[in-house]
Design an enzyme around this catalytic site. Sequence first.
Site, PDB file in Angstrom:
ATOM      1  NE  ARG A   1      -0.396  -0.032   4.986  1.00 30.88           N
ATOM      2  CZ  ARG A   1      -0.955  -0.386   6.126  1.00 30.88           C
ATOM      3  NH1 ARG A   1      -2.152  -0.946   6.109  1.00 30.88           N
ATOM      4  NH2 ARG A   1      -0.354  -0.186   7.265  1.00 30.88           N
ATOM      5  CD  GLU A   2       4.824   0.968   3.399  1.00 29.62           C
ATOM      6  OE1 GLU A   2       5.996   0.892   2.991  1.00 29.62           O
ATOM      7  OE2 GLU A   2       4.456   0.517   4.510  1.00 29.62           O
TER       8      GLU A   2
ATOM      9  NE  ARG B   1       7.010  -6.391  11.677  1.00 33.20           N
ATOM     10  CZ  ARG B   1       7.198  -5.225  11.063  1.00 33.20           C
ATOM     11  NH1 ARG B   1       8.035  -5.126  10.031  1.00 33.20           N
ATOM     12  NH2 ARG B   1       6.564  -4.129  11.481  1.00 33.20           N
TER      13      ARG B   1
ATOM     14  CE1 TYR C   1       6.624   1.092  14.000  1.00 32.72           C
ATOM     15  CE2 TYR C   1       7.416  -1.158  13.798  1.00 32.72           C
ATOM     16  CZ  TYR C   1       6.968   0.013  13.219  1.00 32.72           C
ATOM     17  OH  TYR C   1       6.892   0.116  11.855  1.00 32.72           O
TER      18      TYR C   1
ATOM     19  CD  GLU D   1       8.769   3.856   7.346  1.00 28.08           C
ATOM     20  OE1 GLU D   1       7.840   4.113   6.559  1.00 28.08           O
ATOM     21  OE2 GLU D   1       8.917   2.736   7.856  1.00 28.08           O
TER      22      GLU D   1
HETATM   23  O1  0X9 Z   1       7.368  -1.714  10.319  1.00 28.50           O
HETATM   24  C1  0X9 Z   1       7.984  -1.692   9.239  1.00 28.50           C
HETATM   25  O2  0X9 Z   1       8.126  -2.695   8.542  1.00 28.50           O
HETATM   26  C2  0X9 Z   1       8.580  -0.378   8.748  1.00 28.50           C
HETATM   27  N1  0X9 Z   1       7.605   0.663   8.836  1.00 28.50           N
HETATM   28  S1  0X9 Z   1       6.285   0.638   7.845  1.00 28.50           S
HETATM   29  O3  0X9 Z   1       5.393   1.687   8.298  1.00 28.50           O
HETATM   30  N2  0X9 Z   1       6.737   1.010   6.377  1.00 28.50           N
HETATM   31  O4  0X9 Z   1       5.700  -0.659   7.885  1.00 28.50           O
HETATM   32  C3  0X9 Z   1       9.753   0.014   9.617  1.00 28.50           C
HETATM   33  C4  0X9 Z   1      10.860  -0.987   9.687  1.00 28.50           C
HETATM   34  C5  0X9 Z   1      11.974  -0.487  10.560  1.00 28.50           C
HETATM   35  N3  0X9 Z   1      13.067  -1.390  10.663  1.00 28.50           N
HETATM   36  C6  0X9 Z   1      13.187  -2.349  11.595  1.00 28.50           C
HETATM   37  N4  0X9 Z   1      12.335  -2.522  12.550  1.00 28.50           N
HETATM   38  N5  0X9 Z   1      14.256  -3.108  11.515  1.00 28.50           N
HETATM   39 ZN    ZN Z   2       6.562  -0.258   4.849  1.00 29.46          ZN
END
Ligand code: 0X9
Ligand code: ZN
Length: 426
Positions: A183-184, A253, A361, A383
Amino acid sequence: MKALVVIFLFVVVYAKHEQYEGWKSYYIGPKTQEQLQAIGSLAEEFELDVLAYANLEREGVVLVKPEYQDGFIKALEERDFAYKIHSADVKQSLEYDDIAIENRRKENLARNGRELPYDNYQELEVIEDYLRHVASRYADKATLVSGADSFEGRPIYYLKISTTNFEDTSKPVIFIDAGIHAREWISPPTVTWAIHKLLEDVTEPDLLERFDWILIPVVNPDGYKFTFTDTRFWRKTRSIDQNVTCPGVDGNRNYDFYWNTVGTSNNSCADTFAGSRPFSEIETRVVDSLLNEYLDRIALYLTMHSYGSMILYSWGHNGTLSDNAINLHIVGIAMAEEILVHSLPHFPTYLVGNAVLVIGYAASGASEDYAHSIGIPLAYTYELPGLSGGLNGFHLDPRYIEQVSRETWEGIAVGARIAGDLFVKK
Ligand code: 0X9
Ligand code: ZN
Protein backbone atom coordinates in the site's frame (compact mmCIF):
# COMPACT_ATOMS: atom_id res chain seq x y z
CA MET A 1 -23.24 9.95 -22.18
CA LYS A 2 -20.61 11.75 -20.10
CA ALA A 3 -22.94 11.57 -17.09
CA LEU A 4 -23.34 7.83 -17.64
CA VAL A 5 -19.57 7.34 -17.69
CA VAL A 6 -19.26 9.29 -14.43
CA ILE A 7 -22.03 7.21 -12.82
CA PHE A 8 -20.41 4.00 -14.05
CA LEU A 9 -17.03 5.06 -12.67
CA PHE A 10 -18.63 5.95 -9.37
CA VAL A 11 -20.39 2.58 -9.13
CA VAL A 12 -17.17 0.71 -9.91
CA VAL A 13 -15.10 2.53 -7.31
CA TYR A 14 -17.96 2.49 -4.83
CA ALA A 15 -18.09 -1.29 -4.95
CA LYS A 16 -14.33 -1.51 -4.70
CA HIS A 17 -14.08 0.31 -1.38
CA GLU A 18 -17.21 -1.18 0.19
CA GLN A 19 -15.00 -2.93 2.77
CA TYR A 20 -14.14 0.49 4.27
CA GLU A 21 -17.78 1.44 4.92
CA GLY A 22 -17.93 3.27 8.24
CA TRP A 23 -14.14 3.39 8.76
CA LYS A 24 -12.58 6.61 10.01
CA SER A 25 -9.01 7.78 10.35
CA TYR A 26 -7.55 9.97 13.06
CA TYR A 27 -4.45 12.02 13.69
CA ILE A 28 -3.05 11.21 17.11
CA GLY A 29 -0.38 13.36 18.70
CA PRO A 30 1.33 11.84 21.75
CA LYS A 31 2.61 14.51 24.15
CA THR A 32 4.59 12.29 26.49
CA GLN A 33 6.77 9.20 26.25
CA GLU A 34 4.05 7.23 28.08
CA GLN A 35 1.46 8.25 25.50
CA LEU A 36 3.83 7.36 22.67
CA GLN A 37 4.37 3.94 24.15
CA ALA A 38 0.64 3.47 24.71
CA ILE A 39 -0.04 3.66 20.97
CA GLY A 40 1.23 0.11 20.47
CA SER A 41 -1.21 -1.37 22.98
CA LEU A 42 -4.06 0.82 21.70
CA ALA A 43 -3.29 -0.46 18.21
CA GLU A 44 -3.55 -4.02 19.45
CA GLU A 45 -6.66 -3.51 21.56
CA PHE A 46 -8.63 -1.67 18.86
CA GLU A 47 -7.11 -3.42 15.81
CA LEU A 48 -5.87 -0.07 14.52
CA ASP A 49 -4.15 0.10 11.19
CA VAL A 50 -1.26 2.52 11.68
CA LEU A 51 -0.73 4.47 8.45
CA ALA A 52 1.84 6.89 9.81
CA TYR A 53 3.75 6.50 13.06
CA ALA A 54 3.67 9.32 15.58
CA ASN A 55 6.55 10.64 17.60
CA LEU A 56 6.72 13.41 20.17
CA GLU A 57 7.11 16.12 17.51
CA ARG A 58 4.85 14.63 14.91
CA GLU A 59 1.34 13.26 14.94
CA GLY A 60 0.58 9.87 13.41
CA VAL A 61 -2.46 8.60 11.52
CA VAL A 62 -4.50 5.51 12.36
CA LEU A 63 -7.39 3.80 10.61
CA VAL A 64 -10.23 2.68 12.88
CA LYS A 65 -12.92 0.10 12.09
CA PRO A 66 -16.53 1.13 12.87
CA GLU A 67 -16.97 -1.34 15.75
CA TYR A 68 -13.98 0.10 17.63
CA GLN A 69 -14.54 3.82 17.14
CA ASP A 70 -16.42 4.62 20.36
CA GLY A 71 -14.07 2.56 22.53
CA PHE A 72 -11.01 4.00 20.83
CA ILE A 73 -12.10 7.63 21.33
CA LYS A 74 -12.97 6.88 24.96
CA ALA A 75 -9.52 5.38 25.49
CA LEU A 76 -7.84 8.41 23.89
CA GLU A 77 -9.80 10.81 26.10
CA GLU A 78 -9.11 8.81 29.25
CA ARG A 79 -5.39 9.05 28.47
CA ASP A 80 -5.64 12.75 27.58
CA PHE A 81 -4.38 12.24 24.01
CA ALA A 82 -4.53 15.06 21.48
CA TYR A 83 -6.40 13.76 18.45
CA LYS A 84 -8.41 15.00 15.51
CA ILE A 85 -10.27 13.47 12.65
CA HIS A 86 -8.24 12.76 9.51
CA SER A 87 -11.04 11.30 7.39
CA ALA A 88 -14.58 11.01 8.71
CA ASP A 89 -15.43 8.69 5.84
CA VAL A 90 -12.51 6.62 4.62
CA LYS A 91 -14.56 4.90 1.93
CA GLN A 92 -15.56 8.24 0.45
CA SER A 93 -12.00 9.57 0.66
CA LEU A 94 -10.81 6.54 -1.31
CA GLU A 95 -13.54 7.07 -3.90
CA TYR A 96 -12.43 10.66 -4.35
CA ASP A 97 -8.83 9.51 -4.64
CA ASP A 98 -9.79 7.02 -7.34
CA ILE A 99 -11.66 9.59 -9.37
CA ALA A 100 -8.73 12.02 -9.16
CA ILE A 101 -6.30 9.24 -10.15
CA GLU A 102 -8.49 8.24 -13.09
CA ASN A 103 -8.84 11.84 -14.26
CA ARG A 104 -5.10 12.38 -14.13
CA ARG A 105 -4.57 9.13 -16.02
CA LYS A 106 -6.84 10.37 -18.80
CA GLU A 107 -5.12 13.76 -18.88
CA ASN A 108 -1.79 12.01 -19.23
CA LEU A 109 -3.02 9.87 -22.08
CA ALA A 110 -4.51 12.90 -23.78
CA ARG A 111 -1.25 14.85 -23.45
CA ASN A 112 0.65 11.87 -24.74
CA GLY A 113 2.86 12.60 -21.78
CA ARG A 114 5.94 10.91 -20.42
CA GLU A 115 5.73 7.17 -20.30
CA LEU A 116 5.83 7.02 -16.56
CA PRO A 117 3.70 9.51 -14.68
CA TYR A 118 5.11 11.41 -11.71
CA ASP A 119 1.91 13.37 -11.18
CA ASN A 120 -0.03 10.19 -10.59
CA TYR A 121 0.56 6.86 -8.89
CA GLN A 122 2.30 4.31 -11.08
CA GLU A 123 0.33 1.19 -11.92
CA LEU A 124 2.21 -2.10 -12.03
CA GLU A 125 1.83 -2.66 -15.78
CA VAL A 126 3.02 0.89 -16.50
CA ILE A 127 6.15 0.30 -14.42
CA GLU A 128 6.77 -3.03 -16.16
CA ASP A 129 6.40 -1.43 -19.63
CA TYR A 130 8.82 1.27 -18.58
CA LEU A 131 11.40 -1.26 -17.37
CA ARG A 132 11.19 -3.15 -20.65
CA HIS A 133 11.47 0.12 -22.58
CA VAL A 134 14.60 1.39 -20.80
CA ALA A 135 16.21 -2.04 -20.88
CA SER A 136 15.92 -2.14 -24.66
CA ARG A 137 16.64 1.58 -25.27
CA TYR A 138 19.77 1.51 -23.03
CA ALA A 139 20.79 -2.09 -23.63
CA ASP A 140 24.49 -1.19 -23.34
CA LYS A 141 24.00 -0.25 -19.66
CA ALA A 142 20.78 -1.82 -18.43
CA THR A 143 19.70 -5.43 -18.07
CA LEU A 144 16.20 -6.37 -16.99
CA VAL A 145 15.89 -9.62 -15.08
CA SER A 146 12.98 -11.40 -13.47
CA GLY A 147 14.32 -12.81 -10.20
CA ALA A 148 11.45 -15.29 -10.07
CA ASP A 149 7.70 -15.33 -10.48
CA SER A 150 5.74 -13.98 -7.55
CA PHE A 151 3.26 -16.22 -5.73
CA GLU A 152 0.56 -15.28 -8.25
CA GLY A 153 2.94 -15.66 -11.19
CA ARG A 154 4.03 -12.10 -11.90
CA PRO A 155 7.69 -11.41 -12.71
CA ILE A 156 9.64 -9.86 -9.85
CA TYR A 157 11.71 -7.55 -12.02
CA TYR A 158 14.99 -5.96 -11.17
CA LEU A 159 17.16 -3.76 -13.32
CA LYS A 160 20.95 -4.06 -13.30
CA ILE A 161 22.67 -0.89 -14.41
CA SER A 162 26.37 -0.97 -15.15
CA THR A 163 28.84 0.45 -17.66
CA THR A 164 30.76 -2.84 -17.57
CA ASN A 165 27.94 -5.38 -17.44
CA PHE A 166 28.84 -5.99 -13.77
CA GLU A 167 32.18 -7.41 -14.91
CA ASP A 168 34.39 -4.90 -13.14
CA THR A 169 34.07 -6.51 -9.75
CA SER A 170 36.08 -3.76 -8.07
CA LYS A 171 33.06 -1.45 -8.36
CA PRO A 172 30.82 -1.16 -5.31
CA VAL A 173 27.15 -1.99 -5.82
CA ILE A 174 24.25 0.20 -4.71
CA PHE A 175 21.12 -1.87 -4.05
CA ILE A 176 17.67 -0.27 -3.73
CA ASP A 177 14.31 -1.96 -3.41
CA ALA A 178 10.77 -0.66 -3.10
CA GLY A 179 7.21 -1.86 -2.91
CA ILE A 180 7.59 -4.71 -0.41
CA HIS A 181 4.67 -3.12 1.47
CA ALA A 182 1.93 -3.08 -1.11
CA ARG A 183 0.00 0.00 0.00
CA GLU A 184 3.00 2.32 0.24
CA TRP A 185 2.44 3.74 -3.23
CA ILE A 186 5.05 6.49 -3.05
CA SER A 187 7.83 3.91 -2.75
CA PRO A 188 8.12 2.52 -6.35
CA PRO A 189 8.31 5.97 -8.02
CA THR A 190 11.47 6.80 -6.05
CA VAL A 191 13.17 3.78 -7.63
CA THR A 192 11.83 4.40 -11.14
CA TRP A 193 13.09 7.97 -10.76
CA ALA A 194 16.55 6.65 -9.84
CA ILE A 195 16.44 4.58 -13.05
CA HIS A 196 15.44 7.71 -14.96
CA LYS A 197 18.40 9.61 -13.48
CA LEU A 198 20.88 6.83 -14.23
CA LEU A 199 19.78 6.19 -17.80
CA GLU A 200 17.61 8.90 -19.30
CA ASP A 201 18.62 12.14 -17.62
CA VAL A 202 22.19 11.61 -16.53
CA THR A 203 23.25 14.68 -14.60
CA GLU A 204 25.61 12.75 -12.30
CA PRO A 205 27.75 10.59 -14.61
CA ASP A 206 30.12 9.76 -11.72
CA LEU A 207 27.38 7.64 -10.17
CA LEU A 208 27.31 5.47 -13.28
CA GLU A 209 31.06 5.29 -13.68
CA ARG A 210 31.78 4.51 -10.06
CA PHE A 211 29.01 2.09 -9.14
CA ASP A 212 26.94 -0.80 -10.38
CA TRP A 213 23.26 -0.58 -9.46
CA ILE A 214 20.59 -3.16 -8.62
CA LEU A 215 17.13 -1.62 -8.55
CA ILE A 216 13.87 -3.41 -7.72
CA PRO A 217 10.92 -1.03 -8.11
CA VAL A 218 8.23 -3.48 -6.92
CA VAL A 219 9.36 -6.39 -4.75
CA ASN A 220 5.77 -7.43 -4.07
CA PRO A 221 3.91 -7.10 -7.39
CA ASP A 222 0.92 -9.25 -6.28
CA GLY A 223 0.24 -7.09 -3.24
CA TYR A 224 0.83 -3.86 -5.17
CA LYS A 225 -1.63 -4.90 -7.88
CA PHE A 226 -4.17 -5.93 -5.22
CA THR A 227 -4.12 -2.45 -3.68
CA PHE A 228 -5.15 -0.97 -7.02
CA THR A 229 -7.85 -3.52 -7.79
CA ASP A 230 -9.26 -4.63 -4.44
CA THR A 231 -8.03 -3.53 -1.04
CA ARG A 232 -6.31 -0.14 -0.90
CA PHE A 233 -4.69 -0.76 2.50
CA TRP A 234 -3.29 -4.22 1.79
CA ARG A 235 0.27 -4.43 3.09
CA LYS A 236 1.41 -8.03 2.70
CA THR A 237 2.21 -10.48 -0.08
CA ARG A 238 -0.68 -12.52 -1.49
CA SER A 239 0.62 -16.02 -0.80
CA ILE A 240 -1.80 -18.72 0.28
CA ASP A 241 -0.68 -21.26 2.85
CA GLN A 242 -3.14 -24.13 3.34
CA ASN A 243 -2.16 -24.36 7.03
CA VAL A 244 -3.29 -20.85 7.95
CA THR A 245 -6.50 -18.85 7.73
CA CYS A 246 -5.66 -15.68 5.81
CA PRO A 247 -3.55 -14.93 2.73
CA GLY A 248 -0.35 -12.91 2.79
CA VAL A 249 2.80 -12.40 4.83
CA ASP A 250 4.42 -9.15 5.92
CA GLY A 251 7.54 -9.17 3.74
CA ASN A 252 9.29 -6.90 6.22
CA ARG A 253 8.89 -9.48 8.99
CA ASN A 254 9.90 -12.43 6.81
CA TYR A 255 13.68 -11.97 6.63
CA ASP A 256 15.92 -14.30 8.57
CA PHE A 257 16.94 -11.91 11.31
CA TYR A 258 15.62 -12.77 14.79
CA TRP A 259 12.66 -14.00 12.77
CA ASN A 260 9.26 -13.75 14.49
CA THR A 261 10.61 -12.68 17.87
CA VAL A 262 9.34 -9.10 18.28
CA GLY A 263 6.83 -6.78 16.60
CA THR A 264 5.40 -9.67 14.61
CA SER A 265 2.27 -11.73 14.68
CA ASN A 266 1.57 -15.46 14.52
CA ASN A 267 -1.94 -14.67 13.34
CA SER A 268 -2.02 -15.00 9.56
CA CYS A 269 -4.82 -12.43 9.41
CA ALA A 270 -2.65 -9.75 11.04
CA ASP A 271 -0.76 -7.20 8.97
CA THR A 272 2.52 -8.13 10.65
CA PHE A 273 2.24 -11.89 10.14
CA ALA A 274 5.84 -13.11 9.87
CA GLY A 275 5.03 -16.17 7.74
CA SER A 276 5.41 -19.86 8.54
CA ARG A 277 9.23 -19.68 8.44
CA PRO A 278 11.97 -17.19 7.52
CA PHE A 279 11.94 -16.52 3.78
CA SER A 280 8.68 -18.36 3.29
CA GLU A 281 7.94 -15.79 0.57
CA ILE A 282 9.36 -15.94 -2.92
CA GLU A 283 9.45 -12.12 -2.92
CA THR A 284 11.86 -11.94 0.03
CA ARG A 285 13.87 -14.88 -1.32
CA VAL A 286 14.52 -12.94 -4.53
CA VAL A 287 15.95 -10.02 -2.53
CA ASP A 288 17.92 -12.40 -0.30
CA SER A 289 19.52 -14.24 -3.19
CA LEU A 290 20.59 -10.96 -4.83
CA LEU A 291 21.96 -9.60 -1.54
CA ASN A 292 24.01 -12.76 -1.15
CA GLU A 293 25.13 -12.92 -4.77
CA TYR A 294 26.66 -9.43 -4.54
CA LEU A 295 27.37 -9.45 -0.82
CA ASP A 296 31.04 -8.57 -1.03
CA ARG A 297 30.31 -5.64 -3.36
CA ILE A 298 27.20 -4.00 -1.87
CA ALA A 299 28.24 -0.71 -0.26
CA LEU A 300 24.74 0.61 0.38
CA TYR A 301 21.33 -1.06 0.73
CA LEU A 302 18.18 1.05 0.80
CA THR A 303 14.60 -0.14 1.13
CA MET A 304 11.84 2.36 0.38
CA HIS A 305 8.76 2.55 2.64
CA SER A 306 6.24 5.16 3.79
CA TYR A 307 5.16 7.24 5.64
CA GLY A 308 7.11 9.28 8.13
CA SER A 309 10.13 11.20 6.70
CA MET A 310 12.64 8.99 8.51
CA ILE A 311 15.90 7.24 7.71
CA LEU A 312 16.19 4.19 9.98
CA TYR A 313 19.06 1.86 10.69
CA SER A 314 19.92 -1.17 12.83
CA TRP A 315 19.23 -2.76 15.06
CA GLY A 316 15.50 -2.58 14.65
CA HIS A 317 14.64 -5.61 16.78
CA ASN A 318 16.01 -4.26 20.07
CA GLY A 319 17.25 -0.67 19.72
CA THR A 320 20.92 -1.46 20.26
CA LEU A 321 23.57 -0.12 17.91
CA SER A 322 25.74 -2.06 15.49
CA ASP A 323 29.54 -1.86 15.30
CA ASN A 324 29.16 0.39 12.29
CA ALA A 325 26.70 2.74 14.02
CA ILE A 326 28.84 5.84 13.60
CA ASN A 327 29.08 5.41 9.85
CA LEU A 328 25.40 4.48 9.67
CA HIS A 329 24.59 7.72 11.42
CA ILE A 330 27.00 9.90 9.43
CA VAL A 331 25.75 8.63 6.07
CA GLY A 332 22.12 8.73 7.25
CA ILE A 333 22.47 12.35 8.30
CA ALA A 334 24.24 13.28 5.06
CA MET A 335 21.37 11.79 3.02
CA ALA A 336 18.76 13.54 5.15
CA GLU A 337 20.53 16.90 4.93
CA GLU A 338 20.74 16.71 1.18
CA ILE A 339 17.05 15.82 0.98
CA LEU A 340 16.31 18.83 3.18
CA VAL A 341 18.16 21.13 0.76
CA HIS A 342 15.89 19.93 -2.07
CA SER A 343 12.69 19.58 -0.05
CA LEU A 344 9.66 21.88 0.22
CA PRO A 345 9.25 24.19 3.23
CA HIS A 346 6.08 22.46 4.42
CA PHE A 347 7.50 18.93 4.21
CA PRO A 348 8.54 17.44 7.56
CA THR A 349 12.29 17.33 8.22
CA TYR A 350 13.74 13.83 8.09
CA LEU A 351 14.59 12.15 11.37
CA VAL A 352 17.62 9.86 11.30
CA GLY A 353 18.50 7.15 13.77
CA ASN A 354 18.09 3.69 15.17
CA ALA A 355 14.81 2.20 13.92
CA VAL A 356 13.40 1.43 17.37
CA LEU A 357 14.28 4.81 18.81
CA VAL A 358 13.02 6.84 15.87
CA ILE A 359 9.88 4.96 14.79
CA GLY A 360 9.04 3.94 18.33
CA TYR A 361 8.61 0.16 18.07
CA ALA A 362 10.83 -2.88 17.72
CA ALA A 363 10.29 -5.31 14.87
CA SER A 364 12.36 -8.30 13.80
CA GLY A 365 12.74 -9.87 10.37
CA ALA A 366 13.06 -6.55 8.53
CA SER A 367 15.18 -6.29 5.40
CA GLU A 368 17.57 -3.51 6.46
CA ASP A 369 18.53 -5.45 9.62
CA TYR A 370 18.98 -8.65 7.65
CA ALA A 371 21.12 -6.93 5.03
CA HIS A 372 23.27 -5.37 7.75
CA SER A 373 23.52 -8.66 9.66
CA ILE A 374 24.95 -10.51 6.68
CA GLY A 375 27.65 -7.89 6.27
CA ILE A 376 26.32 -4.97 4.22
CA PRO A 377 27.99 -2.04 5.97
CA LEU A 378 25.32 0.59 5.30
CA ALA A 379 21.67 -0.48 5.24
CA TYR A 380 18.64 1.79 5.73
CA THR A 381 14.88 1.88 5.67
CA TYR A 382 13.55 5.10 4.19
CA GLU A 383 10.13 6.13 5.44
CA LEU A 384 9.24 8.59 2.69
CA PRO A 385 7.22 11.75 3.33
CA GLY A 386 3.46 11.77 3.35
CA LEU A 387 0.17 12.09 5.16
CA SER A 388 0.90 14.04 8.32
CA GLY A 389 2.86 17.23 8.69
CA GLY A 390 0.55 19.48 6.71
CA LEU A 391 0.40 17.55 3.46
CA ASN A 392 -3.03 17.30 1.89
CA GLY A 393 -4.89 14.34 0.50
CA PHE A 394 -5.78 11.00 1.96
CA HIS A 395 -2.44 9.53 1.07
CA LEU A 396 0.45 11.65 -0.15
CA ASP A 397 -1.16 14.00 -2.65
CA PRO A 398 -0.07 12.83 -6.12
CA ARG A 399 1.07 16.33 -6.93
CA TYR A 400 4.03 15.63 -4.63
CA ILE A 401 5.15 12.34 -6.19
CA GLU A 402 7.68 14.02 -8.44
CA GLN A 403 8.95 16.22 -5.61
CA VAL A 404 9.46 13.22 -3.31
CA SER A 405 11.13 11.25 -6.13
CA ARG A 406 13.48 14.14 -6.94
CA GLU A 407 14.52 14.92 -3.37
CA THR A 408 14.95 11.23 -2.54
CA TRP A 409 17.28 10.87 -5.51
CA GLU A 410 19.44 13.67 -4.09
CA GLY A 411 19.69 11.72 -0.83
CA ILE A 412 20.55 8.52 -2.68
CA ALA A 413 23.26 10.27 -4.72
CA VAL A 414 24.98 11.66 -1.63
CA GLY A 415 24.60 8.35 0.22
CA ALA A 416 26.13 6.43 -2.70
CA ARG A 417 29.16 8.72 -2.90
CA ILE A 418 29.97 8.52 0.80
CA ALA A 419 29.26 4.78 0.85
CA GLY A 420 31.70 4.48 -2.05
CA ASP A 421 34.37 6.43 -0.13
CA LEU A 422 33.91 4.25 2.94
CA PHE A 423 33.68 1.00 1.06
CA VAL A 424 36.42 -1.53 1.66
CA LYS A 425 36.13 -4.61 -0.51
CA LYS A 426 36.14 -7.86 1.42
O1 0X9 B 1 7.37 -1.71 10.32
C1 0X9 B 1 7.98 -1.69 9.24
O2 0X9 B 1 8.13 -2.69 8.54
C2 0X9 B 1 8.58 -0.38 8.75
N1 0X9 B 1 7.60 0.66 8.84
S1 0X9 B 1 6.28 0.64 7.84
O3 0X9 B 1 5.39 1.69 8.30
N2 0X9 B 1 6.74 1.01 6.38
O4 0X9 B 1 5.70 -0.66 7.89
C3 0X9 B 1 9.75 0.01 9.62
C4 0X9 B 1 10.86 -0.99 9.69
C5 0X9 B 1 11.97 -0.49 10.56
N3 0X9 B 1 13.07 -1.39 10.66
C6 0X9 B 1 13.19 -2.35 11.60
N4 0X9 B 1 12.33 -2.52 12.55
N5 0X9 B 1 14.26 -3.11 11.51
ZN1 ZN C 1 6.56 -0.26 4.85
